[in-house]
Design an enzyme around this catalytic site. Structure first.
Site, PDB file in Angstrom:
ATOM      1  N   GLU A 209       0.807  -1.215   0.000  1.00  0.00           N
ATOM      2  CA  GLU A 209       0.000   0.000   0.000  1.00  0.00           C
ATOM      3  C   GLU A 209       0.843   1.270   0.000  1.00  0.00           C
ATOM      4  O   GLU A 209       0.339   2.358   0.267  1.00  0.00           O
ATOM      5  CB  GLU A 209      -0.977  -0.027   1.177  1.00  0.00           C
ATOM      6  CG  GLU A 209      -1.948  -1.200   1.050  1.00  0.00           C
ATOM      7  CD  GLU A 209      -3.048  -1.197   2.085  1.00  0.00           C
ATOM      8  OE1 GLU A 209      -3.037  -0.324   2.976  1.00  0.00           O
ATOM      9  OE2 GLU A 209      -3.931  -2.069   1.999  1.00  0.00           O
ATOM     10  N   LYS A 339     -15.702  -1.566   1.847  1.00  0.00           N
ATOM     11  CA  LYS A 339     -14.931  -2.048   0.700  1.00  0.00           C
ATOM     12  C   LYS A 339     -15.915  -2.614  -0.314  1.00  0.00           C
ATOM     13  O   LYS A 339     -16.587  -3.616  -0.035  1.00  0.00           O
ATOM     14  CB  LYS A 339     -13.939  -3.129   1.125  1.00  0.00           C
ATOM     15  CG  LYS A 339     -12.811  -2.638   2.018  1.00  0.00           C
ATOM     16  CD  LYS A 339     -11.949  -3.800   2.493  1.00  0.00           C
ATOM     17  CE  LYS A 339     -10.727  -3.335   3.255  1.00  0.00           C
ATOM     18  NZ  LYS A 339      -9.960  -4.465   3.831  1.00  0.00           N
TER      19      LYS A 339
END
EC number: 4.2.1.11
Length: 433
Positions: A209, A339
């Site tokens: 990330e 999500k």
């Protein structure tokens, strides 16, 4: 205004593309009768909850089993014939038809990756057909709240090849006056952190990330580094920039014990460990502090910290209204991570956000560790007035793409734009002020 016939779905195409980890994922394109096109690419996760919607992979030798040609074929052979002729404006019907075609609880027949790709592409096509930005199409004329970014600058757990057990150590620049300023603050701390790591002879390699992935003595050592970086960058910890954690504790939970750092902890002990970190650092948010099915442990954590800290359910809730409703009924956690690929359609995602909002749970719109250049979640965070977004660190283009889209939205909104700041964290945020 476009004619209604121009907004009818004419053609749906799909292809296999790559995500940020070099793994295949699904891209869908929806073409409307009037010529407007919507394109979307779905992400994928590394630390996935057991209760998430099913991501369809091909198996076999090709791409080491991770190909998605089955999902692509499902779109073109099963989904497209069922949706062509429907209005792209009727998102709920589009998603309902796909859900009925699949006819499983977790979308395991067609795959959540195929359904979601078409769902998001349909919304984007409709927005383009109407000549509206996606955030305005989804959220209406009053959508003007820019989210506080939770910036994952130290990666651990399943997101990095290092010895840190906790998955994410994040900066929360809530003291900014605008999103643009928040982004600058985060970037300055990020670069200061890099210099600190270099001075200590630690790795400045980045994880999935975009955050740094050094080997450190402990999770507390990561907190100490972030505090030092915030101060050296010229900001006040707790006043301008606070911290957030994603513990991702399901990854080291087995047989009723949390095993990390060479030690084993009961749920009660794990709660005390987290409380100790909250006392030591200006932590405003903890995600997945307990495992996805440790409901009793979550109850203890909420009782201990829930009045002062945002307690986010990711694997716990998996963007699922049924699991979220249980949490609401049992007073467990106070926030939900959103999500889109956990539940597998835009409509169901919006339903989860609406349920959370009605129940005074905060929402955090989130990326996945396997991301793409798709910026839908940036628009979604503004459209839903979520007030918070997680989209990684200040490096790697698939992360920065979302930040840059939020900058564009803020510029477009002009004087209408409002930065969520500490209020974005809900009642718990105001207690920290």
């Amino acid at each position: 205004m476009a004619d209604s016939l121009e907004l009818v779905i004419d053609t749906i195409m799909a292809r296999e593309v790559l995500d940020s980890r070099g793994n295949p994922t699904v891209e869908a394109e929806v073409l409307l009768e009037g010529g407007a096109i919507g394109r979307s690419i779905v992400p994928s996760g590394a630390s996935t909850g057991a209760h998430e919607a099913h991501e369809l992979r091909d198996g076999g030798k090709r791409y080491l089993g991770k190909g998605v040609l089955q999902a692509v074929n499902h779109i073109e052979e099963n989904i497209a014939p069922a949706l062509c002729g429907l209005s792209s404006l009727d998102q709920a019907t589009v998603d309902s038809v796909m859900k009925q075609l699949d006819d499983t609880d977790n979308k395991s027949n067609l795959g959540a990756n195929s359904i979601l790709a078409v769902s998001m592409a349909t919304a984007r096509a409709a927005a383009n057909g109407l000549g509206l930005p996606l955030y305005r199409y989804l959220g209406g004329p009053m959508s003007s709240l820019l989210p506080v970014p939770l910036m994952n600058v130290i990666n651990g757990g399943e997101h990095a090849a290092n010895n840190l057990d906790f998955q994410e150590f994040m900066l929360v620049p809530h003291g900014a006056e605008s999103f643009r300023e928040a982004l600058r603050m985060g970037a300055e701390v990020f670069h200061t952190l890099k210099d600190l790591l270099s001075q200590k002879g630690l790795s400045t390699a980045v994880g999935d990330e975009g955050g740094f992935a050094p080997n450190l003595e402990s999770n507390k050592a990561a907190g100490d580094l972030l505090m030092q970086a915030i101060e050296q960058a010229g900001f006040k910890p707790g006043e301008q920039v606070s911290l957030a954690l994603d513990v991702a504790s399901t990854e080291f939970y087995a047989e009723g014990q949390y095993c990390y750092g060479g030690n084993s902890y009961s749920s009660e002990q794990m709660v005390e460990e987290l409380a100790g970190l909250v006392n030591a650092f200006p932590i405003v948010s903890i995600e997945d502090g307990l495992a996805e099915d440790d409901w009793d442990g979550w109850r203890l954590l909420t009782k201990k910290l829930g009045k002062n800290v945002q307690l986010v359910g990711d694997d716990l809730f998996v963007t699922n209204t049924l699991r979220l409703q249980r949490g609401i009924d049992e007073n467990i956690a106070n926030s939900i991570l959103i999500k889109v690929n956990q539940i597998g359609s835009l409509t169901e995602t919006l339903e989860a956000i609406e349920l959370a909002s009605r129940s005074s749970y905060t929402t955090v719109i989130s990326h996945r560790s396997g991301e793409t250049e798709d910026t839908t979640i940036a628009d979604l965070s503004v459209a839903t007035k979520s007030g918070q977004i997680k989209t990684g660190s200040l490096s790697r283009s698939e992360r920065v793409a979302k930040y840059n889209q939020l900058l564009r939205i803020e510029d477009e909104l002009g004087s209408q734009a409002t930065y969520a700041g500490l209020v974005g964290l809900g009642p718990r945020g105001s207690l920290k002020g």
